[in-house]
Write a protein that holds these residues in place. Structure first.
Motif, PDB file in Angstrom:
ATOM      1  N   GLY A 139       2.898 -31.240   6.608  1.00 34.57           N
ATOM      2  CA  GLY A 139       1.294 -30.793   6.740  1.00 34.57           C
ATOM      3  C   GLY A 139       0.720 -32.358   6.259  1.00 34.57           C
ATOM      4  N   THR A 140      -0.273 -32.741   7.008  1.00 39.22           N
ATOM      5  CA  THR A 140      -1.095 -33.848   6.281  1.00 39.22           C
ATOM      6  C   THR A 140      -2.550 -33.813   6.366  1.00 39.22           C
ATOM      7  OG1 THR A 140      -0.949 -34.719   8.612  1.00 39.22           O
ATOM      8  CG2 THR A 140       0.735 -35.633   7.003  1.00 39.22           C
ATOM      9  N   SER A 141      -2.980 -32.804   6.903  1.00 40.92           N
ATOM     10  CA  SER A 141      -4.443 -32.738   6.951  1.00 40.92           C
ATOM     11  C   SER A 141      -4.891 -32.303   5.755  1.00 40.92           C
ATOM     12  CB  SER A 141      -4.746 -31.538   7.924  1.00 40.92           C
ATOM     13  OG  SER A 141      -4.383 -30.447   7.757  1.00 40.92           O
ATOM     14  N   GLY A 166      -1.183 -34.569  18.228  1.00 39.01           N
ATOM     15  CA  GLY A 166      -1.056 -33.805  16.664  1.00 39.01           C
ATOM     16  C   GLY A 166      -0.509 -34.505  15.592  1.00 39.01           C
ATOM     17  N   GLY A 167      -0.089 -33.894  14.602  1.00 39.62           N
ATOM     18  CA  GLY A 167       0.564 -34.509  13.355  1.00 39.62           C
ATOM     19  C   GLY A 167       1.599 -35.726  13.693  1.00 39.62           C
ATOM     20  N   ARG A 205      -6.038 -27.557  13.111  1.00 48.35           N
ATOM     21  CA  ARG A 205      -4.644 -27.998  13.274  1.00 48.35           C
ATOM     22  C   ARG A 205      -4.205 -27.383  14.822  1.00 48.35           C
ATOM     23  NH1 ARG A 205      -4.798 -25.623   8.487  1.00 48.35           N
ATOM     24  NH2 ARG A 205      -3.911 -27.472   7.595  1.00 48.35           N
ATOM     25  N   ALA A 252     -11.930 -34.678  13.201  1.00 46.30           N
ATOM     26  CA  ALA A 252     -11.100 -34.621  12.036  1.00 46.30           C
ATOM     27  C   ALA A 252     -11.726 -35.241  10.572  1.00 46.30           C
ATOM     28  CB  ALA A 252      -9.655 -34.962  12.262  1.00 46.30           C
ATOM     29  N   LYS A 280       1.723 -21.596  12.308  1.00 51.37           N
ATOM     30  CA  LYS A 280       0.446 -21.893  11.331  1.00 51.37           C
ATOM     31  C   LYS A 280      -0.463 -20.875  11.167  1.00 51.37           C
ATOM     32  CE  LYS A 280       0.889 -27.036  12.502  1.00 51.37           C
ATOM     33  NZ  LYS A 280       0.633 -28.110  11.757  1.00 51.37           N
ATOM     34  N   TYR A 294     -12.655 -33.468   7.241  1.00 53.94           N
ATOM     35  CA  TYR A 294     -11.803 -33.595   6.073  1.00 53.94           C
ATOM     36  C   TYR A 294     -12.972 -33.920   4.928  1.00 53.94           C
ATOM     37  CZ  TYR A 294      -7.875 -33.816   9.301  1.00 53.94           C
ATOM     38  OH  TYR A 294      -6.708 -33.726  10.126  1.00 53.94           O
ATOM     39  N   TRP A 333      -8.913 -42.576   6.883  1.00 59.12           N
ATOM     40  CA  TRP A 333      -9.380 -41.021   6.614  1.00 59.12           C
ATOM     41  C   TRP A 333     -10.475 -40.846   5.537  1.00 59.12           C
ATOM     42  CZ3 TRP A 333      -8.388 -38.417  10.754  1.00 59.12           C
ATOM     43  CH2 TRP A 333      -7.194 -38.711  11.553  1.00 59.12           C
ATOM     44  N   ILE A 348      -0.346 -38.702  14.813  1.00 58.00           N
ATOM     45  CA  ILE A 348      -1.260 -39.167  13.802  1.00 58.00           C
ATOM     46  C   ILE A 348      -0.399 -40.006  12.523  1.00 58.00           C
ATOM     47  CG2 ILE A 348      -2.980 -38.748  12.207  1.00 58.00           C
ATOM     48  CD1 ILE A 348      -3.934 -38.003  14.852  1.00 58.00           C
ATOM     49  N   TYR A 365     -10.349 -30.418  19.012  1.00 57.57           N
ATOM     50  CA  TYR A 365      -9.949 -31.065  17.873  1.00 57.57           C
ATOM     51  C   TYR A 365      -9.234 -32.331  18.098  1.00 57.57           C
ATOM     52  CZ  TYR A 365      -7.688 -31.481  13.506  1.00 57.57           C
ATOM     53  OH  TYR A 365      -7.024 -31.958  12.163  1.00 57.57           O
ATOM     54  N   GLY A 366      -9.676 -33.391  17.411  1.00 59.72           N
ATOM     55  CA  GLY A 366      -9.091 -34.795  17.564  1.00 59.72           C
ATOM     56  C   GLY A 366      -9.491 -35.686  16.480  1.00 59.72           C
ATOM     57  N   MET A 367      -9.065 -36.875  16.678  1.00 54.73           N
ATOM     58  CA  MET A 367      -9.221 -37.737  15.459  1.00 54.73           C
ATOM     59  C   MET A 367     -10.836 -37.972  15.055  1.00 54.73           C
ATOM     60  SD  MET A 367      -6.516 -40.719  15.831  1.00 54.73           S
ATOM     61  CE  MET A 367      -6.694 -41.242  14.183  1.00 54.73           C
ATOM     62  N   LYS A 419      -5.352 -35.904   3.777  1.00 56.25           N
ATOM     63  CA  LYS A 419      -6.637 -36.458   4.140  1.00 56.25           C
ATOM     64  C   LYS A 419      -7.849 -35.867   3.715  1.00 56.25           C
ATOM     65  CE  LYS A 419      -4.622 -36.354   8.663  1.00 56.25           C
ATOM     66  NZ  LYS A 419      -4.619 -36.140   9.860  1.00 56.25           N
ATOM     67  N   TYR A 436      -2.067 -38.869  21.519  1.00 55.87           N
ATOM     68  CA  TYR A 436      -1.442 -38.229  20.617  1.00 55.87           C
ATOM     69  C   TYR A 436      -1.664 -36.911  20.718  1.00 55.87           C
ATOM     70  CZ  TYR A 436      -6.174 -38.231  18.665  1.00 55.87           C
ATOM     71  OH  TYR A 436      -7.401 -37.788  18.737  1.00 55.87           O
TER      72      TYR A 436
HETATM   73  C1  LIG Z   1      -3.938 -35.051  10.369  1.00 58.05           C
HETATM   74  C2  LIG Z   1      -4.069 -34.419  11.813  1.00 58.05           C
HETATM   75  C3  LIG Z   1      -3.209 -33.551  12.564  1.00 58.05           C
HETATM   76  C4  LIG Z   1      -1.997 -33.076  11.640  1.00 58.05           C
HETATM   77  O1  LIG Z   1      -2.455 -32.150  10.671  1.00 58.05           O
HETATM   78  P1  LIG Z   1      -1.353 -31.052   9.752  1.00 58.05           P
HETATM   79  O2  LIG Z   1      -1.952 -30.618   8.469  1.00 58.05           O
HETATM   80  O3  LIG Z   1       0.068 -31.728   9.829  1.00 58.05           O
HETATM   81  O4  LIG Z   1      -1.437 -30.011  10.963  1.00 58.05           O
HETATM   82  C5  LIG Z   1      -3.280 -32.920  13.437  1.00 58.05           C
HETATM   83  N1  LIG Z   1      -4.204 -33.326  14.387  1.00 58.05           N
HETATM   84  C6  LIG Z   1      -5.206 -34.270  14.139  1.00 58.05           C
HETATM   85  C7  LIG Z   1      -6.286 -34.664  14.762  1.00 58.05           C
HETATM   86  C8  LIG Z   1      -5.121 -34.800  12.807  1.00 58.05           C
HETATM   87  O5  LIG Z   1      -5.965 -35.631  12.170  1.00 58.05           O
END
Ligand SMILES: *Cc1c(COP(=O)(O)O)cnc(C)c1O
Length: 854
Positions: A591-593, A129-130, A494, A569, A500, A573, A425, A133, A564-566, A596, A127
């Motif tokens: 946007g999902t971060s 990014g968003g 991100r 992250a 952004k 969070y 998460w 994930i 930056y990775g899971m 989480k 992966y």
């Molecule tokens: C959730 C997540 C993202 C996406 O975050 P956004 O808020 O949509 O930018 C990107 N990278 C990782 C590792 C994530 O966990």
């Protein structure tokens, strides 16, 4: 010396330990803390070195240790419980199998979900990014709910790049090789044990061969296609070398493999395992768009013509668009696409022009035609959606040109707001604690524990990063004092596309410095993010931030963490107090971060874009006011205004709220804790991937499956004939006379309406006559329109005109207007704009043509 070849020696597990294999190869361990803990306990000291990956751990554990465990009755008992729990999870009826879920009608037996990337666990880094994930969370939620989904993607030999920094803060990219034999994968094989392969025909008589790897994501199988196969020439072997290969042909081949090869892989999987064939195909963004043409080809082989096949394919296809940034959509020169299809290449029976028309984008006069993958998705899917309410609206505007004559609001693009997978998460401590039962003091203590864990992790990562940048151990004593577990902690992580605005916080460096070093109410900031390898602009932003954070005066309060990775992250969070998001509205589709973060009781501080526009509430955090009225002409002024608003919020609201520990409150920030609770209790349930998946099932998959079933080859042929008939008759269709009743318009009352329409040789059942009502502005444009269906009243008059009548309810005071229109109507059309035809009073006709409206 370097090895010329590598392979891994897999240990043979003693019989009593065999179930470990099953546990390690089903990625459910990644969201099931008990299983993860059991796997870790196989060799706790090696868990970190194995990068928390059980497959890697099992491959490295010594024979002695295995023998000890095989004789350890306590361990075997726990192993028995864990494997029993997994098997129950895999077989018990879940939400999808329950009677009330099924009550709405027959649900699809199988859904194939296509995505170019899947972020499931750091142990399978496929992966960027968003988008990835989200796809991972989609599969996990489908598994938890029992939704019969098959995931389809590509296996990239290098995954996405790993990021480090040079001494002067410039992003460095590394592409470590991933060996499929060291990953939680198993090849898909035929009955005779040989590997299942799919093939694509390439120009010049070449072929692209791919093998198929299976991943177990709880109950959901994920099929990954891999072109690194000895039958391929060197160029073809490299098709799946990395995520989002360079532009042009490499990328096109990846997307052909994903869409066409992916569909063929699903067919092979169903043939071999007896799994039900998909009734619905869901494209997570346009990259898999070629699955539509592939299915048209399949139907063609069964004798269905192109028009009917297109209708049949559309009926069972769902397309999700993810970006309002035009540069974020894949486009290929038509000439390049044409070269890879047709005569002695792929999908020869379709006809190259028909294929090109499916993806054609209207461009400026004289510009070379572009093949647009999102447009291909919209034309081959009867149902489409954006990923938040606001993004749905932006997408309708962006793609309105595909439905000429209709208002943008009528473009058939809905919205399903993204969600995130809570078990993945939410920090284990937060999952265990059940915040509702905690006292304020206990909740504050838990938040502090999570913050402190983050502080320790940041120091470890920062130290490693500085070692990589060339610093010696002895120079790094200061790292032990980086961040403070009692200071208000802000996270910003991100990818780094320009919208952004990674560096918005640097707009007024003195003000930021003031906030970081505030004597009573300091803030500390953790930043992370990768720039696309080809994006030097993004790399410059990272460098600017890194250089700012390198300043010894403030480096204890602001850090940039590379890679930056899971895994990173998850702790970010959980450990931050405030999650910052400042995109250029409305470019953040969802946007999902921040979602989480919310699951862990972190408050949001964000521009009202994406999901935050929908669910913002002063109990959940703060909105950064936007100056989006200024539009594109004045980006600098806009940044200045929005940055100033951000500093003011931090200084006057966020900081004081966090540090408000008045006497008589046990030293606790009471309002802050109220907000944490509101976020956990009221926002938490909305941001879930479970909620998202249920919306897809009821709003998209079930209706698409119903359409797909109704759209037999015969019905599709009949619909195609209906479309031809209506199109022929349309020039003679007209709204000829509109006669309102004589009632006085009062609020809550009704106005009756009688309309005469000419229908050529169509009968009234072939059309819908609608009154469109709403507020009117000074030039009589209808805003917020509502639609009332009028009913046929008697037979045709002497001139062959039909009468339709109905009543309009007046439920709003003030200026009110209406018009009347005629649209095609057929039970197999999912949307009124689908044929692109409309007739209005005064003889105005809309007759859109082109592939979408055949
Ligand atoms: C959730 C997540 C993202 C996406 O975050 P956004 O808020 O949509 O930018 C990107 N990278 C990782 C590792 C994530 O966990």
């Amino acid at each position: 010396m370097k090895a010329i070849r590598r392979f891994s020696v897999r240990p043979v597990l003693p019989d009593p330990l065999r179930p470990l294999q099953e546990l390690a190869f089903n990625l459910r361990w990644s969201w099931h803390p008990e299983t993860r803990e059991l796997l870790r306990s196989v060799a706790p000291d090696d868990w970190a070195a194995a990068r928390e990956d059980p497959v890697r751990l099992l491959a490295s554990v010594s024979a002695d240790r295995l023998a000890t465990l095989a004789a350890d009755r306590g361990f075997l008992r726990r192993l028995g419980v864990a494997i029993g729990d997994l098997r129950d999870y895999l077989t018990e009826p879940r939400w999808y199998q329950q009677a009330d879920t099924r009550a709405g009608g027959e649900l699809p037996r199988c859904i194939a979900y296509f995505s170019p990337e899947f972020g499931i666990t750091a142990a399978l880094p496929q992966y960027s990014g968003g988008l990835g994930i989200l796809a991972g969370d989609h599969l996990k939620a489908a598994s938890d709910l029992g939704v019969p989904l098959i995931g389809v993607g590509l296996l990239y030999r290098h995954g996405y790049f790993r990021q480090s920094l040079s001494a002067d803060g410039w992003q460095q990219e590394h592409y470590p090789v991933l060996d499929p034999h060291e990953l939680p994968l198993a090849p898909l094989t035929e009955a005779d044990g040989s590997r299942t392969l799919v093939q694509l025909a390439l120009p010049g008589g070449r072929a692209l061969t791919a093998q198929i790897w299976q991943v177990r994501v709880g109950r959901v199988p994920l099929l990954l296609l891999d072109s690194d196969h000895p039958e391929n020439g060197p160029a073809e072997r490299d098709v799946t070398d990395r995520l989002y290969g360079g532009g042009g042909e490499h990328r096109l081949l990846q997307e052909m493999l994903l869409g066409i090869g992916g569909m063929r892989a699903v067919r092979a999987y169903c043939r071999i395992t007896g799994h039900a064939e998909p009734e619905v195909c869901h494209m997570n963004e346009g990259h898999a768009g070629f699955l539509g043409p592939e299915r048209i080809r399949e139907l063609g082989e069964r004798g269905v013509d192109f028009d009917a096949a297109l209708r049949a394919v559309r009926a069972g296809t769902v397309f999700t668009t993810h970006t309002p940034v035009p540069a974020g959509i894949d486009r290929f020169p038509e000439e390049l696409v044409a070269r890879h299809f047709g005569e002695s290449a792929e999908l020869a029976t379709l006809g190259t022009e028909a294929l090109l028309a499916l993806g054609r984008e209207t461009t400026e006069e004289g510009a070379p035609a572009q093949f647009n993958m999102a447009v291909l998705g919209l034309r081959t899917a009867q149902r489409a959606n954006g990923v938040s309410v606001l993004h749905g609206q932006v997408s309708r505007g962006m793609f309105a040109w595909l439905w000429p004559g209709f208002d943008a609001e009528e473009a058939p693009i809905g919205a399903v707001t993204n969600g995130v997978h809570a078990p993945t998460w939410t920090a284990d401590a937060m999952l265990r604690a059940r915040a509702a039962t905690l006292t304020d003091a206990e909740l504050w203590d838990l938040r502090r524990t999570l913050r402190e864990q983050l502080v320790h992790e940041v120091r470890a990562r920062l130290r490693a990063a500085w070692r990589q940048r060339g610093a010696g151990q002895a120079e790094l004593g200061w790292v032990d004092d980086v961040l403070d577990p009692d200071v208000l902690t802000i996270g910003f992580a991100r990818r780094v596309p320009s919208y952004k605005r990674l560096t918005l916080m640097l707009h007024d460096r003195e003000r930021l410095r003031g906030l970081l070093l505030h004597p009573e109410r300091p803030v500390q900031i953790v930043v992370a993010g990768k720039a696309h390898p080809a994006d030097d602009g993004g790399k410059r932003l990272i460098q600017e931030l890194v250089r700012f954070a390198d300043d010894p005066a403030i480096r204890r309060r602001i850090v940039f963490l590379p890679d930056y990775g899971m895994a990173m992250a998850r702790s970010l969070y959980a450990g931050c107090d405030v999650w910052l998001n400042n995109p250029l509205r409305p470019l953040e589709a969802c946007g999902t971060s921040g979602m989480k973060a919310a699951l862990n009781g972190c408050l949001n501080l964000s521009v009202r874009d994406g999901w935050w526009d929908e669910w913002f509430d002063p109990d959940f955090g703060w909105e950064i006011p936007t100056a989006d009225g200024l539009a594109a002409e004045e980006p600098d002024r806009r940044d200045a205004i929005e940055a100033a608003a951000l500093y003011t919020l931090l200084d006057e609201q966020v900081g004081p709220c966090f540090y408000d520990r008045g006497v008589g409150r046990g030293g606790l920030p009471i309002r802050w804790l109220e907000m944490v609770r509101a976020t956990l209790d009221r926002l938490g349930p909305r941001v879930l991937a479970d909620r998202m998946l249920r919306e897809y099932v009821t709003g998209f998959y079930a209706p698409a499956a119903a359409s797909h079933r109704a759209m037999t080859a015969e019905a599709a042929g009949e619909l195609a004939a209906y479309a031809r008939r209506v199109r022929e008759a349309w020039p003679r269709v007209a709204v000829e006379h509109v006669e309102p009743g004589t009632e006085a318009p009062t609020l809550g009352g009704t106005v009756s309406l009688k309309v005469r329409v000419a229908l050529g040789d169509l009968d009234p059942g072939a059309v819908e006559v609608q009154a469109v009502t709403g507020r009117v502005d000074s030039d009589d444009t209808l805003a917020d329109p509502g639609y009332t269906q009028l009913k046929p009243d008697g037979g045709p008059d002497l001139e062959g005109r039909w009468t339709f009548t109905g009543e309009l309810t007046l439920h709003r005071p003030g200026p009110f207007g209406y018009t009347v229109r005629v649209l095609p109507s057929h039970p197999l059309l999912a949307h009124r704009a689908e044929l692109g035809l409309m007739a209005l009073p005064d003889g105005e006709l809309v007759e859109s043509s082109g592939v979408l409206f055949r």
